[in-house]
Design an enzyme around this catalytic site. Structure first.
Site, PDB file in Angstrom:
ATOM      1  CE  LYS A   1      -1.794   1.809   4.015  1.00  0.00           C
ATOM      2  NZ  LYS A   1      -1.693   3.260   4.248  1.00  0.00           N
ATOM      3  CG  ASN A   2       2.242   2.655   3.535  1.00  0.00           C
ATOM      4  OD1 ASN A   2       1.124   2.901   3.091  1.00  0.00           O
ATOM      5  ND2 ASN A   2       2.680   2.560   4.808  1.00  0.00           N
TER       6      ASN A   2
ATOM      7  NE  ARG B   1      -1.223  11.943   7.117  1.00  0.00           N
ATOM      8  CZ  ARG B   1      -0.807  13.110   7.163  1.00  0.00           C
ATOM      9  NH1 ARG B   1      -1.745  14.037   7.727  1.00  0.00           N
ATOM     10  NH2 ARG B   1       0.591  13.674   6.761  1.00  0.00           N
TER      11      ARG B   1
ATOM     12  CB  CYS C   1      -5.992   9.684  11.558  1.00  0.00           C
ATOM     13  SG  CYS C   1      -4.167   9.534  11.644  1.00  0.00           S
TER      14      CYS C   1
ATOM     15  NE  ARG D   1      -0.428  10.532   9.842  1.00  0.00           N
ATOM     16  CZ  ARG D   1      -0.900   9.439   9.039  1.00  0.00           C
ATOM     17  NH1 ARG D   1      -1.796   8.918   9.188  1.00  0.00           N
ATOM     18  NH2 ARG D   1      -0.162   9.076   8.039  1.00  0.00           N
ATOM     19  N   PRO D   2       0.932  17.001  10.793  1.00  0.00           N
ATOM     20  CG  PRO D   2       2.639  18.171  11.973  1.00  0.00           C
ATOM     21  CD  PRO D   2       1.604  16.789  12.071  1.00  0.00           C
ATOM     22  CB  ILE D   3       1.199  18.732   5.633  1.00  0.00           C
ATOM     23  CG1 ILE D   3       0.395  20.090   5.442  1.00  0.00           C
ATOM     24  CG2 ILE D   3       0.438  17.448   5.506  1.00  0.00           C
ATOM     25  CD1 ILE D   3      -0.448  20.069   4.162  1.00  0.00           C
ATOM     26  CG  ASP D   4       5.693  21.169   9.668  1.00  0.00           C
ATOM     27  OD1 ASP D   4       4.923  20.020   9.744  1.00  0.00           O
ATOM     28  OD2 ASP D   4       6.508  21.271  10.241  1.00  0.00           O
ATOM     29  CG  LEU D   5       8.632  18.505   8.033  1.00  0.00           C
ATOM     30  CD1 LEU D   5       9.161  16.984   8.532  1.00  0.00           C
ATOM     31  CD2 LEU D   5       9.661  19.418   8.220  1.00  0.00           C
TER      32      LEU D   5
ATOM     33  CG  ASP E   1       3.255   1.861   9.524  1.00  0.00           C
ATOM     34  OD1 ASP E   1       3.721   1.932   8.262  1.00  0.00           O
ATOM     35  OD2 ASP E   1       2.953   2.755  10.083  1.00  0.00           O
TER      36      ASP E   1
ATOM     37  NE  ARG F   1      -7.536   4.201   4.989  1.00  0.00           N
ATOM     38  CZ  ARG F   1      -6.605   4.900   5.893  1.00  0.00           C
ATOM     39  NH1 ARG F   1      -6.934   5.325   6.962  1.00  0.00           N
ATOM     40  NH2 ARG F   1      -5.711   5.570   4.991  1.00  0.00           N
TER      41      ARG F   1
HETATM   42  C1  EPZ Z   1       3.733   7.415   5.956  1.00  0.00           C
HETATM   43  O1  EPZ Z   1       2.943   8.354   6.661  1.00  0.00           O
HETATM   44  C2  EPZ Z   1       2.791   6.040   5.971  1.00  0.00           C
HETATM   45  N1  EPZ Z   1       1.600   6.174   5.080  1.00  0.00           N
HETATM   46  C3  EPZ Z   1       2.484   5.686   7.302  1.00  0.00           C
HETATM   47  O2  EPZ Z   1       1.898   4.542   7.300  1.00  0.00           O
HETATM   48  C4  EPZ Z   1       3.806   5.497   8.378  1.00  0.00           C
HETATM   49  O3  EPZ Z   1       3.199   5.144   9.467  1.00  0.00           O
HETATM   50  C5  EPZ Z   1       4.736   6.759   8.188  1.00  0.00           C
HETATM   51  O4  EPZ Z   1       5.032   6.920   6.770  1.00  0.00           O
HETATM   52  C6  EPZ Z   1       5.920   6.392   9.160  1.00  0.00           C
HETATM   53  O5  EPZ Z   1       6.702   5.564   8.587  1.00  0.00           O
HETATM   54  C7  EPZ Z   1       1.857   6.251   3.723  1.00  0.00           C
HETATM   55  O6  EPZ Z   1       2.953   5.822   3.261  1.00  0.00           O
HETATM   56  C8  EPZ Z   1       0.512   6.276   3.038  1.00  0.00           C
HETATM   57  P1  EPZ Z   1       5.505  11.053   8.046  1.00  0.00           P
HETATM   58  P2  EPZ Z   1       3.250   9.838   6.518  1.00  0.00           P
HETATM   59  O7  EPZ Z   1       5.670  12.015   7.387  1.00  0.00           O
HETATM   60  O8  EPZ Z   1       4.201   9.992   5.293  1.00  0.00           O
HETATM   61  C9  EPZ Z   1       5.656  14.136  11.457  1.00  0.00           C
HETATM   62  C10 EPZ Z   1       0.012   3.039   7.682  1.00  0.00           C
HETATM   63  O9  EPZ Z   1      -0.293   2.453   8.629  1.00  0.00           O
HETATM   64  N2  EPZ Z   1       5.438  14.762  10.270  1.00  0.00           N
HETATM   65  O10 EPZ Z   1       6.934   9.917   7.982  1.00  0.00           O
HETATM   66  O11 EPZ Z   1       2.178  10.779   6.952  1.00  0.00           O
HETATM   67  C11 EPZ Z   1       4.365  13.448  11.666  1.00  0.00           C
HETATM   68  O12 EPZ Z   1       3.150  14.103  12.400  1.00  0.00           O
HETATM   69  C12 EPZ Z   1       0.263   4.438   7.673  1.00  0.00           C
HETATM   70  O13 EPZ Z   1       0.155   2.384   6.455  1.00  0.00           O
HETATM   71  C13 EPZ Z   1       5.641  16.445  10.656  1.00  0.00           C
HETATM   72  O14 EPZ Z   1       5.649  16.847  11.843  1.00  0.00           O
HETATM   73  O15 EPZ Z   1       4.396   9.729   7.700  1.00  0.00           O
HETATM   74  C14 EPZ Z   1       4.843  12.123  12.346  1.00  0.00           C
HETATM   75  O16 EPZ Z   1       4.915  12.420  13.550  1.00  0.00           O
HETATM   76  C15 EPZ Z   1       0.197   5.004   8.967  1.00  0.00           C
HETATM   77  N3  EPZ Z   1       5.247  17.388   9.499  1.00  0.00           N
HETATM   78  C16 EPZ Z   1       5.968  11.996  11.590  1.00  0.00           C
HETATM   79  O17 EPZ Z   1       6.627  13.126  11.127  1.00  0.00           O
HETATM   80  C17 EPZ Z   1       5.138  16.936   8.368  1.00  0.00           C
HETATM   81  O18 EPZ Z   1       5.136  17.645   7.495  1.00  0.00           O
HETATM   82  C18 EPZ Z   1       5.946  10.824  10.574  1.00  0.00           C
HETATM   83  O19 EPZ Z   1       5.198  11.361   9.760  1.00  0.00           O
HETATM   84  C19 EPZ Z   1       5.192  15.523   7.966  1.00  0.00           C
HETATM   85  C20 EPZ Z   1       5.295  14.712   8.864  1.00  0.00           C
END
Ligand code: EPZ
Length: 417
Positions: free
Chosen positions: A22-23, A92, A116, A121-125, A304, A396
């Site tokens: 999926k990912n 997301r 969720c 899960r912010p998107i600032d980065l 995960d 999902r």
């Molecule tokens: C991906 O989510 C995966 N989803 C998640 O899998 C997985 O848990 C996660 O990566 C970590 O490995 C998909 O690939 C579709 P992140 P993503 O950006 O991209 C913080 C599942 O069950 N963050 O690495 O959203 C965030 O809040 C799902 O399959 C910021 O602060 O993960 C979190 O604490 C769940 N600002 C941490 O980073 C940002 O702009 C990791 O988030 C982005 C993230």
């Protein structure tokens, strides 16, 4: 409403064919928008998040044919840069369309991706990284509008190796003029798959698998056929199942190389593991030994699989500790496991689990995708019947968890009621 009914205390024997990841497939589907042409993807899992992403791509003007696990996607008539609100809110991952839409149409709009149950899960980065390539970011009332007619390669320093932010900026950088260097990039296998897909399209990405990715952008793209790798999290879920229920199973279609950190932990529970190219065999004769786990960005132990390992710890021969360092709210499943007789104390980011066997069957509710899978695993080690509600979450990411576990002898079915 559907629920999963599990009759516990039966050991597992046999082979499971692991679905596509999926990912990995979600960012690849987004990246396909960069190319005005046709891509053929093989080993695509038939899961809810893929169907949702396809509905979004169709709304943007793309056409697709999805037969079995082979998907043909025609992006030649892409005509909209606005991600539809309904689907965008459901998933997301819609935020990762910003990069490719910006690269192809020089603009993109999507609703704010909901947080969720596992965290804000912010998107600032994501927005910082796209801004580094010259994108204008406008935060509107209902969503985000990004625009930029001439994306230009730049140095991007990610303060946290965010998977989604790395994916977004990789896709935009592939369309940008010049060279982009991404420092502090995520290294997950799914990032590596995205890099290989982009390079197959015609991009020039180096440093794959490391934390520093170099993208030579602005190249011409071509039609491509690409195979999605097996899902390492689904495979890890089923390793959790055999650790909790006991037995001897084989997982086919998954690269053990992508699961070293998982297999190390599996071995530490007393489970015998061996593997060839893309098959893993796991033999579990006793109750699992207690575990100490700390999750983190790849190659650390995957967040995960944290919930699944809570279920394994719940039946371990002693006390385990599981620390969650990636998401701030990812222990909700622990509270559900208490309904099956598990003793779990959660303090800050650490779950202290006292193992006991067997668990007692009961009714629990999935609150998120991986938590639902973990509760299903726990039901395999519970006396009597357990019911897991909230199957919509599980669907999902799991093509058919009942089909897969039945294939190794579990007494499990999805029912209405
Ligand atoms: C991906 O989510 C995966 N989803 C998640 O899998 C997985 O848990 C996660 O990566 C970590 O490995 C998909 O690939 C579709 P992140 P993503 O950006 O991209 C913080 C599942 O069950 N963050 O690495 O959203 C965030 O809040 C799902 O399959 C910021 O602060 O993960 C979190 O604490 C769940 N600002 C941490 O980073 C940002 O702009 C990791 O988030 C982005 C993230």
């Amino acid at each position: 409403m559907s629920f999963i009914r599990v009759q516990g205390l039966k050991s597992l024997q046999g082979k499971i064919e692991i679905q596509g990841s999926k990912n990995a497939v979600l960012p690849v589907l987004a990246a396909a928008l960069l190319h005005k042409g046709v891509v053929v993807l093989k080993n695509v899992p038939r899961i809810q998040d893929v169907f949702c992403m396809l509905e979004i791509l169709k709304a943007l003007g793309c056409r697709y044919w999805f037969e079995g696990h082979e998907l043909t996607l025609d992006t030649r008539d892409l005509c909209s840069y606005e991600v539809p609100r309904e689907e965008g809110r459901q998933m997301r991952s819609s935020v990762m369309l910003l990069g490719p839409l910006l690269g192809r149409l020089h603009r993109a709009w999507t609703c704010y991706p909901g947080g969720c149950v596992i965290g804000k899960r912010p998107i600032d980065l994501h927005l910082y990284a796209l801004g580094r390539l010259g994108a204008e970011i406008q935060l509107e009332e209902e969503g985000i509008f990004v625009s930029g007619d001439a994306l230009t390669g730049a140095d991007v320093h990610l303060l946290f190796p965010s998977v989604g932010a790395t994916e977004n900026v990789l896709m935009a950088a592939a369309a940008a003029r010049g060279t982009t260097r991404i420092f502090g990039a995520a290294r997950e296998p799914e990032i590596q798959t995205l890099c290989h897909f982009l390079n197959a399209l015609g991009a020039g990405i180096g440093g794959i698998g490391t934390g520093t990715l170099i993208v030579e952008g602005g190249r011409a793209f071509q039609d491509v056929e690409f195979t999605i790798p097996g899902d390492r999290i689904v495979a890890g879920t089923y390793l959790g199942a055999v650790m909790a229920a006991g037995g001897d199973i084989c997982l086919a279609g998954v690269l053990a190389d992508h699961m070293k950190e998982t297999l190390d932990i599996v071995r530490k529970t007393g489970c015998q593991v061996e593997w060839t190219g893309n098959e893993i065999r796991a033999l579990m004769k006793e109750r699992p030994l207690p575990i100490q786990i700390s999750t983190g960005p790849y190659p650390e132990f995957s967040t995960d699989l944290q919930s699944v390992m809570l279920s394994v710890a719940a039946v371990a021969q002693g006390d385990s500790q599981i620390q969650e360092n990636v998401f701030e709210e990812r222990f909700a499943t622990g509270k559900e496991l208490q309904k099956l007789g598990t003793r779990i104390i959660i303090e800050d980011r650490i779950a202290y689990v006292t193992g006991s066997y067997p668990l007692k069957g009961g009714e629990v509710c999935a609150l998120d995708l991986r938590g639902g899978a973990a509760l299903t695993v726990a039901g395999l080690a519970a006396e009597g019947e357990s019911r897991v509600r909230g199957c919509c979450y599980i669907c999902r990411g799991y093509e058919d968890i009942c089909r897969d576990l039945s294939a190794v002898g579990a007494r499990i079915s999805m029912e209405e009621g």
